[in-house]
Scaffold this motif. Structure first.
Motif, PDB file in Angstrom:
ATOM      1  N   ALA A  47      30.014  -2.548 -52.701  1.00 36.62           N
ATOM      2  CA  ALA A  47      29.417  -3.531 -51.803  1.00 36.62           C
ATOM      3  C   ALA A  47      29.652  -4.943 -52.316  1.00 36.62           C
ATOM      4  O   ALA A  47      29.766  -5.167 -53.509  1.00 36.62           O
ATOM      5  CB  ALA A  47      27.920  -3.278 -51.685  1.00 36.62           C
ATOM      6  N   SER A  48      29.756  -5.875 -51.388  1.00 32.01           N
ATOM      7  CA  SER A  48      29.852  -7.280 -51.757  1.00 32.01           C
ATOM      8  C   SER A  48      29.125  -8.102 -50.717  1.00 32.01           C
ATOM      9  O   SER A  48      28.735  -7.597 -49.667  1.00 32.01           O
ATOM     10  CB  SER A  48      31.307  -7.719 -51.841  1.00 32.01           C
ATOM     11  OG  SER A  48      31.778  -8.010 -50.547  1.00 32.01           O
ATOM     12  N   ILE A  49      28.965  -9.392 -50.978  1.00 33.69           N
ATOM     13  CA  ILE A  49      28.238 -10.231 -50.024  1.00 33.69           C
ATOM     14  C   ILE A  49      29.159 -10.834 -48.980  1.00 33.69           C
ATOM     15  O   ILE A  49      28.719 -11.560 -48.106  1.00 33.69           O
ATOM     16  CB  ILE A  49      27.471 -11.362 -50.743  1.00 33.69           C
ATOM     17  CG1 ILE A  49      28.443 -12.283 -51.482  1.00 33.69           C
ATOM     18  CG2 ILE A  49      26.435 -10.802 -51.684  1.00 33.69           C
ATOM     19  CD1 ILE A  49      27.862 -13.647 -51.753  1.00 33.69           C
ATOM     20  N   SER A  50      30.461 -10.545 -49.096  1.00 34.24           N
ATOM     21  CA  SER A  50      31.425 -11.126 -48.182  1.00 34.24           C
ATOM     22  C   SER A  50      31.204 -10.618 -46.761  1.00 34.24           C
ATOM     23  O   SER A  50      30.993  -9.433 -46.548  1.00 34.24           O
ATOM     24  CB  SER A  50      32.830 -10.777 -48.647  1.00 34.24           C
ATOM     25  OG  SER A  50      33.766 -11.260 -47.739  1.00 34.24           O
ATOM     26  N   GLU A  51      31.270 -11.553 -45.804  1.00 37.56           N
ATOM     27  CA  GLU A  51      30.975 -11.166 -44.416  1.00 37.56           C
ATOM     28  C   GLU A  51      32.178 -11.285 -43.498  1.00 37.56           C
ATOM     29  O   GLU A  51      32.031 -11.264 -42.283  1.00 37.56           O
ATOM     30  CB  GLU A  51      29.844 -12.039 -43.863  1.00 37.56           C
ATOM     31  CG  GLU A  51      28.503 -11.626 -44.387  1.00 37.56           C
ATOM     32  CD  GLU A  51      27.391 -12.530 -43.912  1.00 37.56           C
ATOM     33  OE1 GLU A  51      27.691 -13.481 -43.173  1.00 37.56           O
ATOM     34  OE2 GLU A  51      26.248 -12.284 -44.289  1.00 37.56           O
ATOM     35  N   LYS A 201      26.380  -6.262 -48.576  1.00 37.07           N
ATOM     36  CA  LYS A 201      25.062  -6.230 -49.197  1.00 37.07           C
ATOM     37  C   LYS A 201      24.420  -7.602 -49.067  1.00 37.07           C
ATOM     38  O   LYS A 201      25.106  -8.596 -48.819  1.00 37.07           O
ATOM     39  CB  LYS A 201      25.157  -5.775 -50.651  1.00 37.07           C
ATOM     40  CG  LYS A 201      25.590  -6.821 -51.643  1.00 37.07           C
ATOM     41  CD  LYS A 201      25.543  -6.262 -53.057  1.00 37.07           C
ATOM     42  CE  LYS A 201      26.081  -7.291 -54.028  1.00 37.07           C
ATOM     43  NZ  LYS A 201      26.481  -6.730 -55.303  1.00 37.07           N
ATOM     44  N   PRO A 204      21.707 -12.204 -52.945  1.00 35.57           N
ATOM     45  CA  PRO A 204      20.494 -12.314 -53.753  1.00 35.57           C
ATOM     46  C   PRO A 204      19.854 -13.685 -53.599  1.00 35.57           C
ATOM     47  O   PRO A 204      20.551 -14.702 -53.580  1.00 35.57           O
ATOM     48  CB  PRO A 204      20.989 -12.101 -55.188  1.00 35.57           C
ATOM     49  CG  PRO A 204      22.389 -11.655 -55.074  1.00 35.57           C
ATOM     50  CD  PRO A 204      22.909 -12.039 -53.749  1.00 35.57           C
TER      51      PRO A 204
END
Lengths: 220, 196
Positions: A47-51, A201, A204
């Motif tokens: 998972a990564s925060i990339s959208e 994801k 944070p």
């Protein structure tokens, strides 16, 4: 006391409304659906925060399974057809027209060139079995290495469609060297921009990216 | 709704002697149709991909064997991160190219608190402080060198790249690990008692 007689009601319910709803939903799903592309192996991406969403067309997908086997596929049927013709001419595989068609409509490729003919000649059910035992496309860190068959695939795919975007879909458990080989191969062909497929994801809270996201949200 | 009124409103208009044809109800049982509808909905729900997969874009530095490496990372802006087995992360300040003065290597992991993220944040702060002091120019940026070793996994790589995005580090590079760095990992492993 006299008995109170309840009027007997019919248990027949009018199904029309329910039927309407069912078909409305059905229509929605039929229009919204895009069939899942057939995956050669089960891959759990990290998972990564990339959208950034995955583009719809012109994709070259390199799948790496937990054991480090590499599978290759591109979208667009005519493109696949011309790719396999090029590969056939270059590597002298002696594929028949039927086998080329099988490639055009078939699944991802995870076999070396030496096994490609027998793989494409097999019927879809046997192919599925072969995929589970497939060794994956041989890769290496150098594009000039004759054993680096992935380099040949990428080169030919790029000549048939220069707009191809390269996406790596690797399992989180895949070892780094197996991914490194792909990255090195891409670098060897002067491809420095590519995409890694990840799950989404949440960002944070309290981090720099979170602040940026909040600012972007306010700007809207 | 689904039924049509076929009764002729009662009464014998044709007179008492006339026989009436039996009226068949036009009411259709729609249950099977609803069943079919929901079956198809279920099918489409399972095969559909509503959530499109997300991607992370990566730009690797342009590499050409004919062009010599002209950019040199400044020691004070650099943070080197080594990825190793069991998702362990080793890091040290600078680029670690001075054999006479080996950097202090620390071990950590991917955690929301007390992990590598805190280190990256403090590094960014340190670089910004140096910029304000005038030691570094405005053009200098925090540079993170990522060196995954052969025992690390792909998820480590994605996690560390994600940390770069999370902490808004603009300059970072994935670099091949050197034997020196591997020596650092081994030394730290032994020093911290991770291996016996």
């Amino acid at each position: 006391m006299p008995k109170v007689k309840l009027p007997r009601k019919s248990t027949n319910i009018d199904m029309t409304a329910m039927c309407d709803v069912a078909f409305l939903l059905l229509t929605f799903f039929m229009l919204a659906t895009k069939f899942k592309p057939e995956e050669p192996v089960v891959v759990k991406t990290p998972a990564s925060i990339s959208e950034i969403p995955l583009p719809d067309v012109d994709i070259m997908l390199l799948t790496v399974d937990p054991k480090g086997r590499v599978f290759f596929s591109i979208d667009n049927k005519p493109m696949r057809k011309s790719l396999i013709s090029d590969i056939n001419d270059e590597r002298k595989l002696g594929l028949t027209n039927d086998e080329k068609n099988a490639f055009a409509i078939g699944p991802s490729i995870g076999v070396p060139f030496s096994q490609l003919k027998s793989f494409l000649a097999a019927d879809p059910l046997t192919q599925k079995q072969m995929v589970t035992n497939a060794p994956g496309i041989p890769t290496d860190t150098s594009v000039t290495d004759p054993n680096n068959e992935l380099a040949a695939w990428i080169q030919n795919a790029r000549t048939s469609n220069p707009k191809l975007r390269i996406c790596i879909k690797a399992d989180g458990e895949a070892s780094y060297p197996s991914v490194q080989k792909i990255i090195k191969t891409l670098e060897g062909w002067k491809i420095f921009k590519f995409n890694l497929i990840t799950n989404l994801k949440a960002v944070p809270t309290g981090t720099a990216a979170y602040t940026l996201q909040q600012q972007a949200g306010k700007a809207k | 709704m689904a039924e049509l009124d076929t009764s002729s409103g009662g009464g014998h208009k044709k007179g008492p002697g006339v026989k009436k044809g039996k009226k068949l109800s036009t009411r259709i049982d729609l249950t099977p149709m609803v069943d079919l509808g929901f079956l198809l909905i279920t099918f489409f729900m399972y095969t559909t991909t509503l959530a499109k997969p997300k991607t992370m874009q990566i730009n690797m530095p342009y590499k050409d064997p004919n062009i010599l490496d002209s950019t040199k990372v400044k020691n004070s802006t650099a943070l080197t991160i080594l990825l190793s087995k069991s998702h362990r992360v080793y890091y040290y300040e600078g680029i670690g190219d001075d054999p006479t003065n080996p950097p202090k290597v620390e071990v950590t992991g991917f955690k929301a608190k007390g992990g590598i993220r805190d280190e990256i944040i403090s590094k960014i702060k340190a670089v910004n402080a140096l910029k304000q002091q005038g030691v570094l120019t405005a053009k200098d940026e925090t540079t993170v060198l990522i060196k995954p070793d052969s025992t690390s996994t792909y998820s480590d790589l994605v996690n560390i790249l994600d940390e770069m995005n999370i902490n808004d580090v603009k300059t970072y590079a994935i670099v091949d690990i050197s034997p020196v760095d591997q020596g650092f990992i081994q030394a730290t492993e032994q020093a911290s008692g991770l291996v016996k």
